[in-house]
Design a protein around this motif. Structure first.
Motif: not given
Length: 302
Positions: A69-72, A231-237, A242-246
């Motif tokens: 998963w490549a997150q912007l 994108d749904s295949r990377c839902q875990g990532a 979202n949990k760790n971004k802060e």
């Protein structure tokens, strides 16, 4: 200046400005197209051996696959930041590995250039040297520096690509197995394709010692394909980020503070016999700036 000449100059300036804006828009589209969920194939093979050591053993050919998963993370006019996350294991309960990060900066003039042995030399370039170019800054899994280089995105004959050659630390697949060289000179090409994108590499394995000429002991080919999938295949990532971004925003902020000092940077391999990423990957600790900042600072050689 005659009125007609002045008018033509205005028109030319306006046209050049529009062309530059259009080119930059294409650049940004290419960079951001590297975001999303991808099936990745990693391929590396040593191609040429120049070592004079009769006992030299070439690196084994390596092929691996994964879901990434490549997150912007940041989307600004002159900066795009993309965080890569590997998703492995059971899709129902996947294991997430924070992977590398790439930042793209437009007409950047400040660089940390790798020079071996966990040292980066600060280099400031004139604006004229980077006009119209994008710097790709690549970071380790703990957001410490890895390598960076500047070049122009090219859009021609239906292709969009960026390529640059720069020095880098040994990749994990190498430094865990060998220590007979200390620089990887990376020839990087990022090309956008109909299926996603390709990271094409032509690398040199170099021995660098102070006061001596570099010695190239071997060359290596890397060819990594990123095939876009839903994108749904990377839902875990996605959920993990979202949990760790802060927490990772705090870590990036501390590193940004260190980079802003604009001076040569040397980092310790370990503190209390432990590498930095093992501290930061601890999800129960190092969640606040009060914990994170002194930890990262402890790895910076004064």
């Amino acid at each position: 200046m005659k009125p007609l000449t002045f008018l033509l100059l205005i028109i030319l300036t306006f046209t050049l400005s529009l062309n530059a804006q259009s080119k930059k828009k294409k650049d940004l589209e290419a960079i951001k197209s590297m975001c999303g969920c991808f099936e990745v194939t990693f391929n590396f093979a040593e191609t040429f051996n120049y070592s004079k050591d009769s006992l030299y053993k070439p690196s084994e050919t390596k092929t691996d696959k994964g879901l990434e998963w490549a997150q912007l993370v940041s989307d600004q006019n002159n900066k795009v930041s993309i965080q890569h996350l590997l998703q492995v294991g059971n899709p129902e309960k996947p294991y997430i590995v924070k992977h590398w990060r790439q930042d793209w900066l437009y007409q950047n003039t400040n660089f940390y250039m790798y020079n071996g042995n966990n040292n980066w030399k600060f280099v400031s370039k004139p604006k004229s040297n980077v006009k119209g170019q994008w710097t790709q800054k690549v970071y380790q899994v703990d957001d410490s520096p890895r390598y960076e280089g500047s070049a122009t995105w090219v859009h021609v004959d239906g292709k969009s690509y960026w390529e640059n050659t720069t020095d880098a630390p040994l990749p994990r697949r190498e430094y865990t197995k060998r220590s007979d060289y200390n620089i990887t000179q990376r020839g990087n090409r990022h090309e956008i394709t109909s299926f996603g994108w390709v990271h094409d590499q032509d690398n040199k394995k170099i021995i660098r010692e102070v006061g001596k000429n570099d010695i190239i002991i071997a060359e290596e080919k890397g060819y990594n394909t990123y095939v876009k999938v839903p994108d749904s295949r990377c839902q875990g990532a996605i959920d993990w980020w979202n949990k760790n971004k802060e927490k990772w925003a705090l870590i990036r902020a501390k590193w940004d503070d260190i980079y802003s000092r604009n001076k040569d940077l040397s980092l310790k391999q370990k503190v209390n016999n432990k590498v930095l990423y093992k501290y930061l990957f601890d999800e129960e600790n190092y969640k606040t700036a009060k914990e994170i900042n002194p930890l990262i600072e402890s790895f910076v050689k004064k």
